[in-house]
Structures are given as structure tokens and as C-alpha cells.
Design an enzyme around this catalytic site. Sequence first.
Site, PDB file in Angstrom:
ATOM      1  N   HIS A   1      36.478  50.779  30.791  1.00 44.00           N
ATOM      2  CA  HIS A   1      36.566  49.971  32.005  1.00 44.00           C
ATOM      3  C   HIS A   1      35.708  48.715  31.874  1.00 44.00           C
ATOM      4  CE1 HIS A   1      35.752  49.506  36.533  1.00 44.00           C
ATOM      5  NE2 HIS A   1      36.929  48.969  36.245  1.00 44.00           N
TER       6      HIS A   1
ATOM      7  N   ASN B   1      46.997  31.226  26.624  1.00 47.67           N
ATOM      8  CA  ASN B   1      45.898  32.157  26.368  1.00 47.67           C
ATOM      9  C   ASN B   1      45.608  32.920  27.647  1.00 47.67           C
ATOM     10  OD1 ASN B   1      45.241  30.853  23.731  1.00 47.67           O
ATOM     11  ND2 ASN B   1      44.622  29.156  25.052  1.00 47.67           N
TER      12      ASN B   1
END
Length: 134
Positions: free
Chosen positions: A20, A125
Amino acid sequence: MKKTPLLNVALSRLIASLGHGDVVVIGDAGLPVPPGVELIDLALTHGVPDFVSTLKVVLSEMQVESHALAKEIFDKQPTALSTLDELNDEGSLGRRDLLSHEQFKVLSRQARAIVRTGECQPYCNIVLVAGVTF
């Protein structure tokens, strides 16, 4: 053989190892890779693989909590942005943060890896921040 779309060993390993909050960058062929950040280089030639296809395959296996884009994508890449908006509307990308291209490159220093595509359109990107499935 795997039944899911992602076949690249290095990319599969990366996604399986994410926790996470871990950061992954998918970039065009010209995005610089900071020293010390792993490079997973998928680029074969101009446009192969392209940014959008690579992102979609990664999203088929990665839980994303949020993402970041360089603001320049709004002016320079409306087609890619349209696809990103669709993926965001589907809930695949989580919260969106907008940065300058320079801020984007600074944030990429935190990445577990940068995935280089063959995309040769500027500003294609994205920073992906890993979420959890529970």
C-alpha cells in the site's frame, strides 16, 4: 502459462511485490530514470509498446489508490488524456493529482520502478500509487 494479460516477468514480479502506497511510474521513451530506481524497459521501437496499452495491462493486475499526471498532458496529449479520463471514470485510477513536469520527475525518484514504454509522444507519463484490495 499465465491466463491474465500481463506476461512480462519483471512487471509481474513488481506488481506482486507492491505494498500500500508504493509508487510505480509508466513513462514514455524519453522519461529520465533517476539513479537507484529500477527500470523495467519494455521499449522495442517508436510506439511499441504504446503508453495506453501498457497502462491498461498494468491496471488489469494492479490496485491503484491514486495517480499523478503532469499538467502539460492537457495541452500536449488530448487523446491520451481522454483515455485516462475514461479509466478514471471507471474507477481504475483513483484520485488524480496534477503536477508540473518537473514536479513529476521529482516524484518519480520515489518509484519502486519506472516502466519505460516505446511511446514517443511527450508527456505520456503517469505515477500510480498502489492501493489495497480490502
